[in-house]
Design an enzyme around this catalytic site. Structure first.
Site, PDB file in Angstrom:
ATOM      1  N   SER A  11       0.839  -1.211   0.000  1.00  0.00           N
ATOM      2  CA  SER A  11       0.000   0.000   0.000  1.00  0.00           C
ATOM      3  C   SER A  11       0.869   1.254   0.000  1.00  0.00           C
ATOM      4  CB  SER A  11      -0.917   0.016   1.225  1.00  0.00           C
ATOM      5  OG  SER A  11      -1.467   1.307   1.363  1.00  0.00           O
ATOM      6  N   HIS A  36      -0.953  -1.604  -4.055  1.00  0.00           N
ATOM      7  CA  HIS A  36      -2.280  -1.273  -3.519  1.00  0.00           C
ATOM      8  C   HIS A  36      -2.417   0.248  -3.447  1.00  0.00           C
ATOM      9  CE1 HIS A  36      -5.829  -2.254  -0.950  1.00  0.00           C
ATOM     10  NE2 HIS A  36      -5.497  -1.153  -0.277  1.00  0.00           N
ATOM     11  N   ASP A  38      -4.828   3.350  -2.388  1.00  0.00           N
ATOM     12  CA  ASP A  38      -5.968   3.722  -1.539  1.00  0.00           C
ATOM     13  C   ASP A  38      -6.564   5.050  -1.983  1.00  0.00           C
ATOM     14  OD1 ASP A  38      -6.134   1.585   0.466  1.00  0.00           O
ATOM     15  OD2 ASP A  38      -4.111   2.233   0.990  1.00  0.00           O
ATOM     16  N   MET A  40      -9.384   7.807  -1.403  1.00  0.00           N
ATOM     17  CA  MET A  40     -10.296   8.288  -0.344  1.00  0.00           C
ATOM     18  C   MET A  40     -10.855   9.653  -0.735  1.00  0.00           C
ATOM     19  SD  MET A  40      -8.093   7.322   3.036  1.00  0.00           S
ATOM     20  CE  MET A  40      -7.141   5.799   3.143  1.00  0.00           C
ATOM     21  N   HIS A  69      -8.213   0.353  -4.372  1.00  0.00           N
ATOM     22  CA  HIS A  69      -9.203   0.206  -3.294  1.00  0.00           C
ATOM     23  C   HIS A  69      -9.955   1.522  -3.174  1.00  0.00           C
ATOM     24  CE1 HIS A  69      -9.617  -0.274   1.426  1.00  0.00           C
ATOM     25  NE2 HIS A  69     -10.789  -0.253   0.820  1.00  0.00           N
ATOM     26  N   MET A  71     -12.339   3.900  -1.517  1.00  0.00           N
ATOM     27  CA  MET A  71     -13.052   4.255  -0.279  1.00  0.00           C
ATOM     28  C   MET A  71     -13.763   5.575  -0.558  1.00  0.00           C
ATOM     29  SD  MET A  71     -10.010   3.183   2.304  1.00  0.00           S
ATOM     30  CE  MET A  71      -8.854   3.170   0.952  1.00  0.00           C
ATOM     31  N   MET A 140     -11.478  -5.599   5.738  1.00  0.00           N
ATOM     32  CA  MET A 140     -10.781  -4.521   6.447  1.00  0.00           C
ATOM     33  C   MET A 140     -10.493  -4.981   7.873  1.00  0.00           C
ATOM     34  SD  MET A 140     -10.250  -2.095   4.313  1.00  0.00           S
ATOM     35  CE  MET A 140      -9.347  -1.121   5.529  1.00  0.00           C
ATOM     36  N   ASP A 178      -6.590  -6.026   4.864  1.00  0.00           N
ATOM     37  CA  ASP A 178      -6.021  -4.675   4.786  1.00  0.00           C
ATOM     38  C   ASP A 178      -6.152  -3.957   6.123  1.00  0.00           C
ATOM     39  OD1 ASP A 178      -5.255  -2.151   4.000  1.00  0.00           O
ATOM     40  OD2 ASP A 178      -6.874  -1.860   2.549  1.00  0.00           O
TER      41      ASP A 178
END
Ligand code: DX5
Ligand code: ZN
Length: 228
Positions: A11, A36, A38, A40, A69, A71, A140, A178
């Site tokens: 990540s 990975h 992230d 957001m 991923h 979010m 998660m 994760d």
């Protein structure tokens, strides 16, 4: 069911964003299987990170698949942009998507892998009726939003439960986990049935990200580098 390989998805949330290209290359050299990413939005989670332009920039240097991923609220609005930016797999949160089957089908229609994510308080049974449509599940093990949080111990049992739900549905989809994954928690979640380990702080928070990636793989009990 045959034993699935263990993959490490590094990540970049905890990486040095001023040197993202070099950080991605370093963990790749150390044997990270996926990168990975992230995403957001400051709504679904309190933090704001990156969007498609940064994914596109990473794609230029990455030689490993990009594991994106999301979010974010209303992820359907952005899926095409992330596919165009170079995502190889996209995961969306059960808690953020009202028409999950439609979203998963939409991701797969673009020729990439689709995953569904469940937060710590979302029961494993939420996956029951979507299981056969999934390429992977992401559990998660912290509340999403930030790197470097403490692993929630119940996640070990959660992984076992998710595996049971998938098996009962006849799905061999791998389980990604994760949050708070390090050399101590990795063997516990692997024993419970996790196949893909996301690690941010354990890798990029270390002084030597390459060595940390190797240490994580050793702790997970496999030295085999799997190429997706
Ligand atoms: C948290 C993110 C994670 C995060 C994990 O919301 O989804 O991917 O980077 O970080 P660590 O490994 O530091 O817990
Ligand atoms: Zn993540």
């Amino acid at each position: 069911m045959p034993q699935q390989p263990i993959r490490i998805s590094a990540s970049i949330l905890s990486a040095d964003f001023s040197a993202l290209g070099q950080e991605v290359e370093a963990v790749t050299a150390a044997g990270a299987d996926w990168i990975h990413v992230d995403v957001m939005d400051g709504h679904f989670v309190p933090n704001i990170t990156i969007g498609p332009p940064v994914v596109k920039a990473i794609k230029k240097v990455a030689t490993r698949p990009l594991d994106v991923h999301l979010m974010i609220e209303e992820p359907d609005r952005y899926i095409e942009a992330f596919v165009e930016a170079g995502a190889n797999m996209i995961s969306v949160h059960v808690e953020a998507v009202p028409h999950l089957h439609r979203t998963v089908t939409f991701i797969k229609k673009h020729g990439i892998r689709a995953g569904v994510v469940i937060n710590p308080a979302t029961p494993a049974v939420a996956l029951e009726d979507i299981a056969t449509a999934l390429d992977f599940v992401l559990v998660m093990s912290v509340n999403p939003g930030f790197g470097g949080q403490e692993f929630i111990p119940h996640s070990v049992e959660k992984v076992r439960h998710v595996r049971r739900v998938l098996d009962a549905a006849g799905s061999s989809a791998p389980i990604e986990i994760d949050g708070g994954i390090d050399a101590e928690t990795a063997p516990q979640v692997v024993a419970a049935g996790a196949n893909i380990l996301v690690a941010g702080n354990a890798i990029f928070g270390s002084r030597d990200p390459e060595q940390a990636t190797r240490a994580l793989r050793d702790a997970a009990g496999t030295k085999t580098t799997i190429r997706a």
